[in-house]
Design a protein around this motif. Structure first.
Motif, PDB file in Angstrom:
ATOM      1  N   ALA A   7       0.486  -0.808  -0.294  1.00  0.00           N
ATOM      2  CA  ALA A   7       0.032  -0.104  -0.011  1.00  0.00           C
ATOM      3  C   ALA A   7       1.249   0.795   0.104  1.00  0.00           C
ATOM      4  CB  ALA A   7      -0.522  -0.015   1.047  1.00  0.00           C
ATOM      5  N   GLY A   8       0.217   2.343  -1.061  1.00  0.00           N
ATOM      6  CA  GLY A   8       1.522   3.530  -0.631  1.00  0.00           C
ATOM      7  C   GLY A   8       0.807   3.907   0.462  1.00  0.00           C
ATOM      8  N   GLY A   9       1.480   4.678   0.690  1.00  0.00           N
ATOM      9  CA  GLY A   9       1.916   6.760   1.763  1.00  0.00           C
ATOM     10  C   GLY A   9       0.359   7.239   1.844  1.00  0.00           C
ATOM     11  N   ARG A  10      -0.425   6.953   0.241  1.00  0.00           N
ATOM     12  CA  ARG A  10      -1.673   8.201   0.321  1.00  0.00           C
ATOM     13  C   ARG A  10      -2.791   6.971   0.677  1.00  0.00           C
ATOM     14  NH1 ARG A  10       0.147  11.814  -5.393  1.00  0.00           N
ATOM     15  NH2 ARG A  10       1.625  12.270  -4.748  1.00  0.00           N
ATOM     16  N   ALA A  11      -2.991   5.982  -0.291  1.00  0.00           N
ATOM     17  CA  ALA A  11      -4.090   5.018   0.661  1.00  0.00           C
ATOM     18  C   ALA A  11      -3.689   4.729   1.820  1.00  0.00           C
ATOM     19  CB  ALA A  11      -3.454   3.677  -0.176  1.00  0.00           C
ATOM     20  N   PHE A  34       2.787  -7.366   4.279  1.00  0.00           N
ATOM     21  CA  PHE A  34       2.096  -6.148   3.753  1.00  0.00           C
ATOM     22  C   PHE A  34       4.077  -5.218   3.783  1.00  0.00           C
ATOM     23  CE2 PHE A  34       1.074  -2.027   4.855  1.00  0.00           C
ATOM     24  CZ  PHE A  34       0.173  -2.064   3.994  1.00  0.00           C
ATOM     25  N   VAL A  35       3.428  -4.891   2.143  1.00  0.00           N
ATOM     26  CA  VAL A  35       4.986  -3.900   2.154  1.00  0.00           C
ATOM     27  C   VAL A  35       4.477  -2.633   2.022  1.00  0.00           C
ATOM     28  CG1 VAL A  35       6.399  -2.788   0.301  1.00  0.00           C
ATOM     29  CG2 VAL A  35       6.297  -5.216   1.012  1.00  0.00           C
ATOM     30  N   HIS A  36       4.753  -1.571   2.892  1.00  0.00           N
ATOM     31  CA  HIS A  36       4.049  -0.248   2.951  1.00  0.00           C
ATOM     32  C   HIS A  36       4.961   1.121   2.512  1.00  0.00           C
ATOM     33  CE1 HIS A  36       7.042   0.760   6.433  1.00  0.00           C
ATOM     34  NE2 HIS A  36       7.217   0.276   6.555  1.00  0.00           N
ATOM     35  N   GLY A  37       4.580   1.930   1.543  1.00  0.00           N
ATOM     36  CA  GLY A  37       5.374   3.206   1.334  1.00  0.00           C
ATOM     37  C   GLY A  37       4.758   3.662   1.975  1.00  0.00           C
ATOM     38  N   GLY A  38       5.019   5.771   2.143  1.00  0.00           N
ATOM     39  CA  GLY A  38       5.007   6.563   2.843  1.00  0.00           C
ATOM     40  C   GLY A  38       5.810   7.593   2.223  1.00  0.00           C
ATOM     41  N   VAL A 156       6.045  -6.807   8.074  1.00  0.00           N
ATOM     42  CA  VAL A 156       5.415  -5.715   7.984  1.00  0.00           C
ATOM     43  C   VAL A 156       6.781  -4.569   6.947  1.00  0.00           C
ATOM     44  CG1 VAL A 156       4.646  -3.161   8.062  1.00  0.00           C
ATOM     45  CG2 VAL A 156       3.229  -5.033   8.873  1.00  0.00           C
ATOM     46  N   VAL A 157       6.808  -5.044   6.080  1.00  0.00           N
ATOM     47  CA  VAL A 157       8.207  -4.367   6.009  1.00  0.00           C
ATOM     48  C   VAL A 157       8.396  -3.277   5.164  1.00  0.00           C
ATOM     49  CG1 VAL A 157      10.399  -5.592   4.039  1.00  0.00           C
ATOM     50  CG2 VAL A 157       9.042  -6.950   4.667  1.00  0.00           C
ATOM     51  N   ALA A 158       9.285  -2.179   5.490  1.00  0.00           N
ATOM     52  CA  ALA A 158       9.490  -1.124   4.907  1.00  0.00           C
ATOM     53  C   ALA A 158      10.452  -1.000   3.820  1.00  0.00           C
ATOM     54  CB  ALA A 158      10.293  -0.014   6.238  1.00  0.00           C
ATOM     55  N   PRO A 159      10.221  -0.398   2.586  1.00  0.00           N
ATOM     56  CA  PRO A 159      11.286  -0.727   1.653  1.00  0.00           C
ATOM     57  C   PRO A 159      13.093  -0.040   2.006  1.00  0.00           C
ATOM     58  CG  PRO A 159       9.911   1.535   1.660  1.00  0.00           C
ATOM     59  CD  PRO A 159       9.318   0.564   2.310  1.00  0.00           C
TER      60      PRO A 159
END
Length: 267
Positions: A7-11, A34-38, A156-159
């Motif tokens: 999921a991208g940061g805006r979502a 789960f990979v997150h943006g931000g 939960v994975v930070a890129p």
């Protein structure tokens, strides 16, 4: 069966509780990464600290963050810290076993630092500049992730990746999700955005075959084109299907897994 969700940061900004709730529901039956943006949160923190964020455009029209040494510090702080641990804490509050990692842990994601990159400047001219602290993932070791998901954790994975010299690198969130999904041979790769799917000629494209991507990529907007290309690579490399769908609706992950949005298949 493993499902990888990005999921991208805006979502996340608009629907973090809805996304987390769906992760909880799905994790009761499937193994979930789960990979997150931000990126917007990183930009905001940079401005608050007096660091002007920089963005560049590739000759292919893809806009991305340019990470110098100062911005890398902020990127790691926000991605591995604030965003990652906020998601983990919400999962735990709802009764899930959850753990947050970066690609540097393990290590899981080995990247190669881009020594130089080609950009298009504001006048439309190509220029070569120093690559900064942005990386290209060249190897994935899923040992840590497999151990965690087999023990019932939502991971939960930070890129963030690491290179052979131990340098932390900013890596693209979509590339991170693709790399992990293909390494795990995931059943599904779900990419959540702030739109309903891939839009061509003002219409949502319901299905794309990987062989069709090259012929339509110029019709897809900047930002989405990277997602489509990576989705196509994922299904060609062992992922059953990739789905690009809205992350800002009720039950966004379940909605995507039901086939809504744009489904990318091999063929």
């Amino acid at each position: 069966m493993v499902i990888v969700v990005k999921a991208g940061g805006r979502a996340l900004d608009k629907n973090i509780d809805g996304i987390v709730g769906d992760l909880i529901n799905i994790s009761k039956q499937e193994r979930v990464v789960f990979v997150h943006g931000g990126g917007d949160a990183v930009t905001d923190m940079c401005k608050r600290l007096g660091i002007e964020p920089k963005f560049v455009v590739s000759p292919e029209g893809i806009r991305s963050r340019y990470t110098d040494e100062k911005e890398l510090e902020v990127y790691v702080m926000v991605m591995a810290g604030k965003i990652n641990k906020t998601i983990v804490s919400k999962l735990i509050a709802l009764g899930s076993k959850a753990i947050g990692i970066t690609g540097a842990d393990g290590p899981t994601l080995i990247a190669e630092r881009k020594k130089r990159i080609v950009i298009v400047d504001e006048r439309g001219r190509k220029r070569v500049i120093d690559g900064g602290y942005t990386g290209r993932i060249i190897n994935v070791d899923i040992t840590l992730i497999k151990s965690l998901i087999e023990n019932g954790y939502v991971v939960v994975v930070a890129p963030i990746a690491i290179d052979s010299e131990g340098t932390l690198l900013n890596v693209d969130g979509d590339q991170t999700a693709y790399a992990i999904a293909t390494a795990l041979k995931a059943q599904d790769l779900v990419i959540l955005t702030d739109v309903e799917g891939v839009i061509i000629d003002n219409k949502i494209v319901k299905e794309i075959r990987s062989s069709e991507i090259e012929g339509i990529i110029d019709k897809i907007g900047t930002g989405m084109n990277r997602k489509v290309m990576l989705a196509g690579k994922a299904v060609n490399e062992g992922v059953n299907r990739a789905i690009i769908a809205s992350g800002i609706i009720q039950n966004p992950i379940l909605n995507a897994l039901s086939g809504n949005g744009t489904v990318v298949l091999k063929g």
